[in-house]
Every structure is written in C-alpha cells, then in structure tokens.
Design an enzyme around this catalytic site. Structure first.
Site, PDB file in Angstrom:
ATOM      1  N   ASP A  24       0.924  -1.235  -0.401  1.00  0.00           N
ATOM      2  CA  ASP A  24       0.448  -0.292  -0.386  1.00  0.00           C
ATOM      3  C   ASP A  24       0.999   1.534   0.229  1.00  0.00           C
ATOM      4  OD1 ASP A  24      -2.133  -1.900   0.275  1.00  0.00           O
ATOM      5  OD2 ASP A  24      -3.052  -1.072   1.705  1.00  0.00           O
ATOM      6  N   ALA A  25       1.938   1.019   0.942  1.00  0.00           N
ATOM      7  CA  ALA A  25       2.762   2.464   0.797  1.00  0.00           C
ATOM      8  C   ALA A  25       3.674   2.350  -0.292  1.00  0.00           C
ATOM      9  CB  ALA A  25       3.409   2.598   2.409  1.00  0.00           C
ATOM     10  N   TYR A  48       1.980   1.863  -3.416  1.00  0.00           N
ATOM     11  CA  TYR A  48       1.111   1.985  -4.877  1.00  0.00           C
ATOM     12  C   TYR A  48       0.705   4.509  -4.117  1.00  0.00           C
ATOM     13  CZ  TYR A  48      -3.656   3.015  -5.971  1.00  0.00           C
ATOM     14  OH  TYR A  48      -4.473   3.398  -6.368  1.00  0.00           O
ATOM     15  N   LEU A  77     -35.897  -8.822 -13.592  1.00  0.00           N
ATOM     16  CA  LEU A  77     -36.044 -10.169 -13.967  1.00  0.00           C
ATOM     17  C   LEU A  77     -37.360 -10.653 -13.485  1.00  0.00           C
ATOM     18  CD1 LEU A  77     -32.199 -10.893 -12.862  1.00  0.00           C
ATOM     19  CD2 LEU A  77     -33.483 -11.188 -15.132  1.00  0.00           C
ATOM     20  N   GLU A  81     -25.674 -17.237 -12.425  1.00  0.00           N
ATOM     21  CA  GLU A  81     -25.240 -15.709 -11.674  1.00  0.00           C
ATOM     22  C   GLU A  81     -25.480 -15.936 -10.639  1.00  0.00           C
ATOM     23  OE1 GLU A  81     -24.951 -12.649 -13.625  1.00  0.00           O
ATOM     24  OE2 GLU A  81     -24.490 -13.224 -16.159  1.00  0.00           O
ATOM     25  N   LYS A  87     -27.271 -13.739  -8.014  1.00  0.00           N
ATOM     26  CA  LYS A  87     -27.342 -12.655  -7.850  1.00  0.00           C
ATOM     27  C   LYS A  87     -27.103 -11.769  -6.713  1.00  0.00           C
ATOM     28  CE  LYS A  87     -32.404 -10.219  -8.345  1.00  0.00           C
ATOM     29  NZ  LYS A  87     -32.573  -9.086  -8.066  1.00  0.00           N
ATOM     30  N   ASP A 114     -27.849  -8.697  -3.966  1.00  0.00           N
ATOM     31  CA  ASP A 114     -28.565  -7.850  -3.706  1.00  0.00           C
ATOM     32  C   ASP A 114     -27.278  -6.027  -3.273  1.00  0.00           C
ATOM     33  OD1 ASP A 114     -30.836  -6.548  -2.959  1.00  0.00           O
ATOM     34  OD2 ASP A 114     -30.513  -8.310  -0.964  1.00  0.00           O
ATOM     35  N   TYR A 155     -22.274  -7.621 -14.852  1.00  0.00           N
ATOM     36  CA  TYR A 155     -22.918  -9.646 -15.175  1.00  0.00           C
ATOM     37  C   TYR A 155     -23.655  -9.597 -16.931  1.00  0.00           C
ATOM     38  CZ  TYR A 155     -27.031  -6.117 -13.501  1.00  0.00           C
ATOM     39  OH  TYR A 155     -28.259  -5.652 -13.571  1.00  0.00           O
ATOM     40  N   LYS A 189     -35.685 -17.052  -6.916  1.00  0.00           N
ATOM     41  CA  LYS A 189     -35.039 -16.014  -5.446  1.00  0.00           C
ATOM     42  C   LYS A 189     -35.573 -16.193  -4.133  1.00  0.00           C
ATOM     43  CE  LYS A 189     -36.071 -11.623  -4.868  1.00  0.00           C
ATOM     44  NZ  LYS A 189     -35.981 -10.065  -5.546  1.00  0.00           N
ATOM     45  N   CYS A 218     -38.160  17.554  22.703  1.00  0.00           N
ATOM     46  CA  CYS A 218     -37.450  16.398  22.846  1.00  0.00           C
ATOM     47  C   CYS A 218     -37.906  15.659  24.252  1.00  0.00           C
ATOM     48  CB  CYS A 218     -35.608  16.864  23.310  1.00  0.00           C
ATOM     49  SG  CYS A 218     -34.150  15.514  23.409  1.00  0.00           S
ATOM     50  N   CYS A 236     -32.697  16.694  18.101  1.00  0.00           N
ATOM     51  CA  CYS A 236     -32.801  18.031  18.568  1.00  0.00           C
ATOM     52  C   CYS A 236     -31.461  19.083  18.894  1.00  0.00           C
ATOM     53  CB  CYS A 236     -32.960  16.954  20.580  1.00  0.00           C
ATOM     54  SG  CYS A 236     -32.209  18.277  22.154  1.00  0.00           S
TER      55      CYS A 236
HETATM   56  S1  IVH Z   1     -29.654  -9.458 -15.084  1.00  0.00           S
HETATM   57  C1  IVH Z   1     -32.061  -8.054 -18.205  1.00  0.00           C
HETATM   58  N1  IVH Z   1     -27.825 -10.479 -13.729  1.00  0.00           N
HETATM   59  O1  IVH Z   1     -31.472  -7.812 -10.210  1.00  0.00           O
HETATM   60  C2  IVH Z   1     -31.007  -8.500 -17.277  1.00  0.00           C
HETATM   61  N2  IVH Z   1     -29.173  -9.414 -12.943  1.00  0.00           N
HETATM   62  O2  IVH Z   1     -34.183  -8.237 -10.147  1.00  0.00           O
HETATM   63  C3  IVH Z   1     -31.305  -8.078 -15.401  1.00  0.00           C
HETATM   64  N3  IVH Z   1     -29.480  -8.083 -10.425  1.00  0.00           N
HETATM   65  O3  IVH Z   1     -31.617  -5.167 -11.569  1.00  0.00           O
HETATM   66  C4  IVH Z   1     -30.506  -8.243 -14.926  1.00  0.00           C
HETATM   67  N4  IVH Z   1     -27.068  -9.573  -9.931  1.00  0.00           N
HETATM   68  O4  IVH Z   1     -30.031  -4.928 -10.294  1.00  0.00           O
HETATM   69  C5  IVH Z   1     -28.996 -10.431 -13.395  1.00  0.00           C
HETATM   70  N5  IVH Z   1     -26.242 -11.543 -11.963  1.00  0.00           N
HETATM   71  C6  IVH Z   1     -27.594 -10.402 -12.192  1.00  0.00           C
HETATM   72  C7  IVH Z   1     -27.582  -9.799 -10.836  1.00  0.00           C
HETATM   73  C8  IVH Z   1     -28.951  -8.846 -11.347  1.00  0.00           C
HETATM   74  C9  IVH Z   1     -28.225  -8.736  -9.304  1.00  0.00           C
HETATM   75  C10 IVH Z   1     -30.321  -7.482  -9.694  1.00  0.00           C
HETATM   76  C11 IVH Z   1     -30.307  -6.429 -10.835  1.00  0.00           C
HETATM   77  C12 IVH Z   1     -31.891  -6.328 -11.781  1.00  0.00           C
HETATM   78  C13 IVH Z   1     -31.950  -7.232 -10.302  1.00  0.00           C
HETATM   79  C14 IVH Z   1     -33.119  -7.683 -11.517  1.00  0.00           C
END
Ligand code: IVH
Length: 670
Positions: free
Chosen positions: A35-36, A38, A85, A115, A117, A119, A227, A315, A409, A427
C-alpha cells in the site's frame, strides 16, 4: 507554458502503472506492491498534476476522488432499457420457466449461464472509445441518474478498457454493493455524522451511490460485480458467456461464481451450491439468476416490457415473521438525532429472537402507515438489523394509534428541529442530558479513547452523581469518588483509574473521533490527523485548508472549523490537554519493507500484553495497517482471549490466525 515532454511521459507512465495496480488489487484481488508503494506512485502523480494542471485528464486515477459536490443529479437515458427480472420462488416454477423457454425455441438444445444474484444497486457504465464516460443508476429502467463522479471512486471500475478490441460505444451493466465486512464500519461512521444507520447493505450501497458529495462515496468501500452488456457497437460476440469472458479481459470485475449449465439438473446443482455458500459470501445475495447463453436464442425469446423472457431470478425470500408492535420509543443520539425504534413482542426470525427493530425516521413510518398496536411483518434482510416491513391492516381492531413524532425532545423538553429536506428530527440543545450521556459514552468507546470497562451503565452513574459533566472530568476522577458508586470495589476502581490513565496516551485521530465532531468519523479523523499532525494546527486551520484535503470537502470542513471556533469546544480541548491527554501525531507509516510491510491486521478478543491502541501502533510501526473488519484481503487475524465472530470469519475465509505470541515474534515486540 508547455509541459516538458519528459514530465508528460512520466505522468502517462504513472497513470498506467497506478491503474494496473488498481486492477490487480481491486479486480484480481492479487496486489503486487505494498500500500505504501502504491501511495508513493499516487503522490508523485498528484504532485506532477499540481505543478502542471494541463496534465490532468478525466481518466487520471487522481480524479477518482475530487469531483466537487453537486446540487442534483442529471438524468441519463439508457441506450437499452434496464429491465428487471421475472422471479421464480421454487423448483416447480423454475421447471415451468425452463419448459416455456424450450417450447419457444422449438426444443433446440439450450445452454444456461448461472450467476449469483447480488443484492445491491444496479448501474450502467458507458464507455466511449474505451474510456469511462458516464455512469448511471437504473432509475425507472428508461432513465436513471448521472452518478459518474461517484462511480469513479470505485477502484475496480476501469477508467480505461484493457482490451485491444475496443468498441466505440459500450454500455456495461452491473451491481454495486457494499461488502458485508464494511457494513458495520460504514454505519458507525454514519452515526458519528449524526445520520441514521442504514438498515442493510443494499440501502447502504444505493444511498452511497446517490451521495451529492463524491468524497463521502469515496469513504465507503463500494464494490461492483459486472454481469452483462447493455449495448456494444461492433463486438462480435455470440453468447452471454463470451460477453462475460470479454468483460473480464477488458478489466471488469466479473463474479467468479458464474457457471454454465448444460441442463436444468446442472442449474439445480448450482442453486444448491449457492445456498451452501451464501452465508459466507462477503455480499448479500437474494438468489440465483439463470440466463439463456446463446444471443441468437435470447433474441428469439425477446422480452416483455418489464423483463426479458430469456432470464429468470430464482429467489429466496428474506426471512420474515409476524408479531405485535407494542410501542415506538425515541432514542436521542449524541448529535441530537431522534430515531424511532419499534418495541416488538419477542419473535423468532431465522433463529434469532427479535425484540426491537429500526423504523428509520418519521417519513418511513408514515409511508408504511405503521401504527402502535399493529400486527407487523418483521424481516432480517441480509442477516443484519431487523426491520419492520409493514403492517397487516386487515388485522386492525381500531385500537391502533398512529405515531406522532414528539415536538419536544423526550430527554430535555427542547423543541425539536427538522430542517426542510432532511429526514431526521433533531434536539438542538447541546446540553441535552441524553446527548451529553451519548457523547460521553462515545468518547470512552473502543474506537475512540478506548477506556476499558467504562461502559454505558457506569457512565450513567457517573453523570447521575454529578461526578462527570464533560470528557475532561473523567481525567479528574479520584478513587474515593469512584468508591461511592454502586457495586464498586477497590480493585474495580483501580482498574478503571488505570484504564483512564492509559487513554491519556492516544493518537490524534482517536481524539478527534472521540470529540464527536459532526461529519468526523474514524476515516475523516485519520485524514485530518495525517494532514495536521497536532490538534493545535487543526484548531488554527482555515476552512479552505481543511476543505482541500483530498477526501474531506466543504461539508466536513465547515463542521470542523465551526466546532473549533466555539469557545466551549476550545476550552474542552484545553482542559483535556491540561489533564494530560497526549494525542500523538499520526504514527508515521512503517517502512513497506518492515516485517508486516503491506499486511492488513485485525485484532479480536482481549489482548493480554497491550491495549488495542498499543497493538495497532505496533502494526503500523512494522509497516502494516490495522483494520476493524475481516475480509478476504486481511493478512492476519490476531486472536486474544475470548475472540469474537471475527475469528470464525477468518477461518471461513482462510485468513491466517496468529496467537499473541506469534504476533509479538513477528513484529519483534517483547
Ligand atoms: S441481469 C435484463 N444478473 O437484479 C437482465 N441482474 O431483479 C437484467 N441483479 O435490476 C439483469 N445480480 O439489479 C442480472 N447476475 C445478475 C444480477 C442482477 C443482481 C439485479 C439487477 C436487476 C435486478 C432484477
């Protein structure tokens, strides 16, 4: 004045080198310099650019932080809409989706890409001729907000593409997230700023992206998983898996847990594997995304106005439970912020008994129409702070009472203020007993002055007996005074006096953080300490001087300067110094060649030989960086007695764990 060619070349070389190290560190997770070292490269480039401002380019790594705060975000129209999705919630629904896909494709063979998903918050990154030009939030899918300056602060987003095949125009899609390991620290910072904590890492990511001051975004260690492609001019790609491979090659951070599946059985196996790994990932994940790989087939399947037919999200719902909202209490924080908190009838949610939950603020309560006495849905999203999702109005008896934010308050009766455009009621009375108490507790807390054994209960007694009114009083406490407290013996009193005495030797950063200056969290305190070296220098600094420190900016500077302009605060600092508090200038960074050169070290449990501060100083002297949270990048976790969850996390991530003796030997301490 023209810039000499040799300087120009050196700047270009530094820029390329720094971006290469950013890539190795943030994308590949495999740094090759300390790090240093860098920091030295970055400093040299900053100095060259300061001497020759013509050299500054928008894609210079020095420009990742440094854009001025803006008043509002401009709108950006997405070249291709950002769709959402379709969801499926169990295997049966997944089967049905797969059957529809196959039927629409005339039963041709289908390959899927699976993939994780993530959040977080969806973003679109536009590259023009290989340079990062515009970054936007999803917005309504057609049009988002221009958050380019904030996205630039994310070091794993390439400013220039690495690939030789660079399309003229490219739109890349991904999810920005806040690593779980950083979530607690970000919330602590927020509370230090007098802002309500984020309920979960997703809100933290979205909130950080929509910060008007990029310096604030830069202080939050956001990350991204890319993604997919939104738009690519002239790239000959035939499938999603090829696109991901190209994105990886071009320098983007693509999740390594992505896999192709030749059959629905393989998709199911992937989901099982994900479910097993989910808890140990450093990001929240609410499911698995399954996509048809072949671009031709994707086109054949098409999309509805909402979502593509070629992809689906499998999900798992956040764990929820139903219980009664017994009351809403108000907590007054040390900056005077009034936070409403739900008092719940105890209920189990994913294995934990929940008795209270955050309600964030007045507007949230009104938006959800939560009333006292309601049956409510409670959830633990991302396994963090429980949250009230909303009421079940059909179960109302008519006895429920709407919540009214008190006008004064609850602790001191002063009329509450809520400036226009702010969600937080406050407050304004600095002498409010609740604020005074919270400020004192903060002052003594572990990350601040670290006075061991001086917790909430003891502090409350000290205040109630009139022994302590402000932090400087702590340093004047006598043994006899302590012995008048409940359940206080000779031994405990002595331990406490020793702990108070030890806290006199501290770092300037800790003292600044302990003072509870609004907008000065741990990170900012470190920046200020490193820049000024002594508290006297900081107290004499002008607004401009504070503002111009990289990572600080006008909001923080205003608050700092105002704090030290107030006579009462100057007097407090004076009394602390008179009482023997000795804030050492920021410890000089150790040599990168020291025994811990470049290492990140986390402590857990009680250390028997040193205080936390002493141990941290040892790390710095040996060239390492002490850190709070364990992540994949942690080099060592040093476990003292009764280590906490950090030890489990270290084991899970395969981080090397050291005993105190091993650590001592490593840094050459006795
Ligand atoms: S594909 C047209 N891939 O999930 C394809 N989305 O519920 C749309 N998300 O708005 C997205 N991981 O924010 C895709 N591996 C992944 C994802 C992903 C998270 C989120 C994305 C999207 C939301 C849809």
């Amino acid at each position: 004045m023209s810039v000499p060619a040799s300087v120009r070349r050196r700047a270009a070389k530094l820029r390329a080198e720094i971006e290469e190290h950013n890539y190795r560190y943030h994308v590949l997770d495999a740094p090759t310099i300390s790090d240093a070292a860098y920091d030295r490269l970055l400093r040299e480039l900053r100095e060259l650019e300061a001497a020759h401002p013509e050299l500054v380019t928008p894609d210079s790594p020095t420009q990742r932080v440094g854009a001025p705060p803006s008043a509002a975000f401009a709108a950006v129209r997405h070249r291709t809409p950002m769709l959402s999705l379709a969801n499926v919630f169990d295997e049966e629904e997944l089967d049905a989706w797969d059957r529809r896909v196959r039927a629409a494709l005339g039963d041709a063979p289908v390959r899927y890409v699976c993939e994780v998903k993530v959040d977080g918050a969806a973003v679109s990154l536009t590259y023009e001729d290989g340079r990062f030009a515009v970054g936007a939030t999803r917005g309504d899918g057609q049009q988002g907000e221009d958050v380019t300056a904030n996205l630039r602060t994310i070091r794993s987003i390439p400013l220039t593409l690495r690939s030789r095949r660079v399309p003229r125009l490219l739109e890349v899609r991904g999810e920005v997230y806040l690593p779980r390991s950083a979530f607690a620290a970000v919330n602590a910072e927020r509370e230090a700023r007098g802002e309500p904590p984020f309920a979960n890492p997703r809100n933290a990511a979205a909130g950080s992206l929509r910060q008007l001051d990029p310096a604030v975004t830069a202080s939050r260690p956001l990350q991204i998983w890319v993604y997919g492609l939104g738009y690519a001019e002239g790239l000959a790609l035939r499938s999603h898996s090829e696109a991901l491979a190209w994105l990886r090659e071009a320098g983007f951070r693509v999740n390594p847990l992505t896999a192709t599946a030749a059959s629905l059985d393989e998709v199911r196996a992937y989901i099982r594997e994900w479910a097993a790994k989910r808890a140990s990932l450093d990001y929240d994940s609410d499911g698995v995304v399954v996509k048809v790989d072949d671009f031709g087939q994707q086109q054949e399947l098409g999309a509805t106005s909402q979502a593509p037919r070629w992809a689906v999200a499998y999900k798992v719902a956040a764990e929820q439970a139903i219980t009664r909202l017994l009351d809403i209490t108000i907590h007054v924080g040390r900056t005077g912020a009034l936070t409403p908190t739900a008092v719940l009838e105890p209920v189990r949610v994913s294995g934990v008994t929940v008795t209270s939950a955050t309600l964030h603020n007045e507007d949230e309560i009104a938006r959800k129409d939560v009333r006292i006495g309601d049956w409510v849905v409670v959830q633990r999203a991302g396994e963090v702070i429980p949250e009230v999702v909303g009421p079940l109005p059909e179960r109302r008896s008519g006895q429920e009472r709407p919540f009214v934010m008190p006008r004064s308050c609850p602790a001191c009766g002063t009329p509450v203020e809520r400036p226009d455009g702010e969600a937080v009621a406050r407050c304004p009375n600095l002498a409010c007993p609740a604020q005074v108490r919270e400020r004192l507790i903060h002052f003594a807390s572990r990350d601040a002055m670290d006075i061991d054994g001086l917790g909430e209960k003891l502090m409350t007694q000290l205040i109630d007996r009139g022994l302590v009114r402000d932090p400087a009083d702590l340093y004047r406490l006598t043994r006899d005074e302590l012995l008048t407290l409940d359940r206080m013996g000779e031994r405990l009193a002595q331990n406490l006096l020793d702990a108070i005495d030890r806290s006199r030797t501290t770092t300037l950063a800790r003292l600044l953080f302990a003072l509870g200056i609004r907008h000065v969290g741990q990170h900012v305190a470190e920046l200020l300490a490193a820049h000024f070296g002594t508290i006297e220098a900081l107290m004499a600094a002008s607004f401009e001087e504070v503002r111009d420190i990289p990572g600080v900016g006008p909001t923080i500077a205003e608050s700092v300067v105002a704090f030290f302009a107030a006579p009462a605060n100057r007097a407090l600092v004076r009394r602390l110094l008179d009482a023997g508090v000795r804030p050492a200038a920021a410890p000089a960074a150790g040599s990168p060649d020291g025994p811990l050169g470049g290492a990140r070290v986390v402590f857990t449990g009680t250390l028997s030989r040193w205080s936390r501060q002493e141990a941290e100083a040892l790390v710095r002297r040996a060239g390492g960086t002490p850190q709070e949270a364990v992540s994949k990048k942690t080099t060592y976790v040093v476990a003292g007695e009764a280590p906490g969850s950090k030890l489990d996390r270290a084991r899970r991530l395969g981080v090397r764990v050291l005993t105190e003796d091993e650590f001592a030997a490593l840094v050459g301490a006795r």
